[in-house]
Design a protein around this motif. Structure first.
Motif, PDB file in Angstrom:
ATOM      1  N   ALA A   1      33.283  27.488  31.055  1.00 62.02           N
ATOM      2  CA  ALA A   1      33.967  26.426  31.794  1.00 62.02           C
ATOM      3  C   ALA A   1      34.592  27.026  33.056  1.00 62.02           C
ATOM      4  O   ALA A   1      34.541  26.431  34.133  1.00 62.02           O
ATOM      5  N   SER A   2      35.187  28.221  32.894  1.00 60.42           N
ATOM      6  CA  SER A   2      35.755  28.920  34.048  1.00 60.42           C
ATOM      7  C   SER A   2      35.930  30.401  33.730  1.00 60.42           C
ATOM      8  O   SER A   2      35.989  30.794  32.563  1.00 60.42           O
ATOM      9  N   THR A   3      35.986  31.179  34.782  1.00 66.88           N
ATOM     10  CA  THR A   3      36.271  32.605  34.679  1.00 66.88           C
ATOM     11  C   THR A   3      37.408  32.906  35.644  1.00 66.88           C
ATOM     12  O   THR A   3      37.343  32.536  36.813  1.00 66.88           O
ATOM     13  N   GLN A   4      38.446  33.540  35.126  1.00 66.29           N
ATOM     14  CA  GLN A   4      39.563  33.912  35.988  1.00 66.29           C
ATOM     15  C   GLN A   4      39.614  35.425  36.068  1.00 66.29           C
ATOM     16  O   GLN A   4      39.655  36.118  35.046  1.00 66.29           O
ATOM     17  N   ILE A   5      39.602  35.940  37.298  1.00 63.19           N
ATOM     18  CA  ILE A   5      39.724  37.371  37.547  1.00 63.19           C
ATOM     19  C   ILE A   5      41.054  37.566  38.257  1.00 63.19           C
ATOM     20  O   ILE A   5      41.222  37.113  39.390  1.00 63.19           O
ATOM     21  N   ASN A   6      41.991  38.170  37.560  1.00 63.52           N
ATOM     22  CA  ASN A   6      43.364  38.295  38.045  1.00 63.52           C
ATOM     23  C   ASN A   6      43.888  36.891  38.353  1.00 63.52           C
ATOM     24  O   ASN A   6      44.018  36.095  37.450  1.00 63.52           O
ATOM     25  N   SER A   7      44.136  36.529  39.597  1.00 62.57           N
ATOM     26  CA  SER A   7      44.649  35.186  39.907  1.00 62.57           C
ATOM     27  C   SER A   7      43.584  34.281  40.523  1.00 62.57           C
ATOM     28  O   SER A   7      43.884  33.154  40.900  1.00 62.57           O
ATOM     29  N   THR A   8      42.348  34.739  40.616  1.00 58.28           N
ATOM     30  CA  THR A   8      41.259  33.955  41.199  1.00 58.28           C
ATOM     31  C   THR A   8      40.452  33.275  40.097  1.00 58.28           C
ATOM     32  O   THR A   8      39.906  33.947  39.225  1.00 58.28           O
ATOM     33  N   THR A   9      40.380  31.951  40.144  1.00 56.04           N
ATOM     34  CA  THR A   9      39.620  31.195  39.155  1.00 56.04           C
ATOM     35  C   THR A   9      38.288  30.756  39.760  1.00 56.04           C
ATOM     36  O   THR A   9      38.258  30.205  40.865  1.00 56.04           O
TER      37      THR A   9
ATOM     38  N   ALA B   1      33.454  41.182  43.231  1.00 53.66           N
ATOM     39  CA  ALA B   1      33.890  42.299  44.068  1.00 53.66           C
ATOM     40  C   ALA B   1      35.142  41.939  44.864  1.00 53.66           C
ATOM     41  O   ALA B   1      36.007  42.785  45.090  1.00 53.66           O
ATOM     42  N   THR B   2      35.246  40.692  45.275  1.00 53.52           N
ATOM     43  CA  THR B   2      36.419  40.242  46.028  1.00 53.52           C
ATOM     44  C   THR B   2      37.649  40.124  45.133  1.00 53.52           C
ATOM     45  O   THR B   2      38.748  40.499  45.519  1.00 53.52           O
ATOM     46  N   ALA B   3      37.453  39.606  43.908  1.00 51.46           N
ATOM     47  CA  ALA B   3      38.599  39.337  43.023  1.00 51.46           C
ATOM     48  C   ALA B   3      39.079  40.563  42.249  1.00 51.46           C
ATOM     49  O   ALA B   3      40.256  40.661  41.919  1.00 51.46           O
ATOM     50  N   CYS B   4      38.169  41.497  41.940  1.00 50.32           N
ATOM     51  CA  CYS B   4      38.557  42.700  41.191  1.00 50.32           C
ATOM     52  C   CYS B   4      39.264  43.675  42.118  1.00 50.32           C
ATOM     53  O   CYS B   4      38.798  43.931  43.225  1.00 50.32           O
ATOM     54  N   VAL B   5      40.369  44.219  41.658  1.00 47.19           N
ATOM     55  CA  VAL B   5      41.158  45.133  42.477  1.00 47.19           C
ATOM     56  C   VAL B   5      41.051  46.555  41.933  1.00 47.19           C
ATOM     57  O   VAL B   5      40.667  46.761  40.787  1.00 47.19           O
ATOM     58  N   ASP B   6      41.427  47.498  42.761  1.00 45.53           N
ATOM     59  CA  ASP B   6      41.477  48.891  42.329  1.00 45.53           C
ATOM     60  C   ASP B   6      42.666  49.033  41.384  1.00 45.53           C
ATOM     61  O   ASP B   6      43.789  48.712  41.740  1.00 45.53           O
ATOM     62  N   GLY B   7      42.397  49.457  40.165  1.00 43.50           N
ATOM     63  CA  GLY B   7      43.452  49.536  39.154  1.00 43.50           C
ATOM     64  C   GLY B   7      43.092  48.648  37.979  1.00 43.50           C
ATOM     65  O   GLY B   7      41.933  48.391  37.711  1.00 43.50           O
ATOM     66  N   ASN B   8      44.101  48.149  37.285  1.00 48.04           N
ATOM     67  CA  ASN B   8      43.873  47.309  36.106  1.00 48.04           C
ATOM     68  C   ASN B   8      43.632  45.862  36.496  1.00 48.04           C
ATOM     69  O   ASN B   8      44.347  45.309  37.328  1.00 48.04           O
ATOM     70  N   ASN B   9      42.635  45.253  35.851  1.00 43.85           N
ATOM     71  CA  ASN B   9      42.282  43.862  36.104  1.00 43.85           C
ATOM     72  C   ASN B   9      42.340  43.082  34.793  1.00 43.85           C
ATOM     73  O   ASN B   9      42.079  43.633  33.727  1.00 43.85           O
ATOM     74  N   THR B  10      42.655  41.800  34.905  1.00 46.20           N
ATOM     75  CA  THR B  10      42.652  40.914  33.752  1.00 46.20           C
ATOM     76  C   THR B  10      41.579  39.856  33.960  1.00 46.20           C
ATOM     77  O   THR B  10      41.571  39.163  34.985  1.00 46.20           O
ATOM     78  N   LEU B  11      40.681  39.754  32.990  1.00 48.77           N
ATOM     79  CA  LEU B  11      39.600  38.771  33.034  1.00 48.77           C
ATOM     80  C   LEU B  11      39.859  37.730  31.953  1.00 48.77           C
ATOM     81  O   LEU B  11      40.119  38.090  30.793  1.00 48.77           O
ATOM     82  N   THR B  12      39.785  36.460  32.320  1.00 50.66           N
ATOM     83  CA  THR B  12      39.993  35.373  31.368  1.00 50.66           C
ATOM     84  C   THR B  12      38.769  34.471  31.399  1.00 50.66           C
ATOM     85  O   THR B  12      38.452  33.890  32.442  1.00 50.66           O
ATOM     86  N   PHE B  13      38.100  34.372  30.254  1.00 50.40           N
ATOM     87  CA  PHE B  13      36.899  33.542  30.142  1.00 50.40           C
ATOM     88  C   PHE B  13      37.225  32.326  29.271  1.00 50.40           C
ATOM     89  O   PHE B  13      37.647  32.488  28.122  1.00 50.40           O
ATOM     90  N   THR B  14      37.034  31.138  29.801  1.00 52.68           N
ATOM     91  CA  THR B  14      37.263  29.893  29.059  1.00 52.68           C
ATOM     92  C   THR B  14      35.906  29.265  28.777  1.00 52.68           C
ATOM     93  O   THR B  14      35.154  28.963  29.704  1.00 52.68           O
ATOM     94  N   THR B  15      35.602  29.088  27.487  1.00 53.62           N
ATOM     95  CA  THR B  15      34.293  28.546  27.106  1.00 53.62           C
ATOM     96  C   THR B  15      34.327  27.016  27.135  1.00 53.62           C
ATOM     97  O   THR B  15      35.389  26.398  27.041  1.00 53.62           O
ATOM     98  N   LYS B  16      33.149  26.436  27.247  1.00 52.42           N
ATOM     99  CA  LYS B  16      33.023  24.981  27.212  1.00 52.42           C
ATOM    100  C   LYS B  16      33.111  24.474  25.783  1.00 52.42           C
ATOM    101  O   LYS B  16      33.609  23.401  25.525  1.00 52.42           O
ATOM    102  N   SER B  17      32.526  25.241  24.872  1.00 49.18           N
ATOM    103  CA  SER B  17      32.569  24.846  23.449  1.00 49.18           C
ATOM    104  C   SER B  17      32.460  26.061  22.561  1.00 49.18           C
ATOM    105  O   SER B  17      32.144  27.122  22.970  1.00 49.18           O
TER     106      SER B  17
END
Length: 167
Positions: free
Chosen positions: A132-140, A151-167
């Motif tokens: 449904a959506s993928t959030q990389i740090n603060s970019t959805t 490449a634009t959303a991932c930063v040098d250092g620690n990153n948080t990835l949030t994957f929201t499924t449709k079902s």
């Protein structure tokens, strides 16, 4: 004199052989280092793919609710032994915590502490049109995550990835 000449020749051959051996050992170590980094990011993709697939198998008839699915995945043996599971929590290869919580009809997988090189590969591999959506740090990002988006959303250092499924 013949005896000394033969000795110098043997010493030169030995030194040459030693030099070649040192170069070969260096090449093998370089190849192992490169393979480690390539396999590490591939391993992250495999872990998250497995987590998503196994969580889909836990769906109730009315969806996922808001439950924490990590205990069920760990207790059910759904996480391969080569991944780090400590005190009932799943950790990625970089040591970041992975959480899986229900979100109504779908669920949310959060992958913390990814280095930039793994962030790009994982975001592109897991962030498909099936999400449904993928959030990389603060970019959805809705829909497929492109390499340029990652490449634009991932930063040098620690990153948080949030994957929201449709079902």
């Amino acid at each position: 004199m013949k005896f000394m000449k033969k000795g110098i020749s043997n010493i030169t051959d030995s030194i040459s052989a030693l030099g070649i051996t040192v170069l070969l050992i260096g090449a093998v170590l370089a190849a192992v280092t490169i393979a480690y980094y390539l396999l590490n990011s591939t391993s992250q993709v495999t872990l998250l793919t497995s987590v998503i697939s196994e969580t889909r198998n836990l769906r109730n008839s009315d969806g996922y609710g808001t439950a924490d699915y990590v205990p069920a995945l760990v207790a059910g043996g759904s996480i391969a032994r080569n991944y780090n599971v400590t005190n009932g929590k799943i950790y990625n290869k970089s040591g970041g915590l992975i959480t899986i919580t229900g979100n109504g009809l779908g669920f949310i997988v959060v992958d913390n502490g990814e280095p930039q090189r793994d962030c790009v590969k994982v975001a592109k591999s897991i962030g498909t049109a099936d999400m449904a959506s993928t959030q990389i740090n603060s970019t959805t990002i809705t829909g497929e995550v492109t390499a340029a988006d990652a490449a634009t959303a991932c930063v040098d250092g620690n990153n948080t990835l949030t994957f929201t499924t449709k079902s």
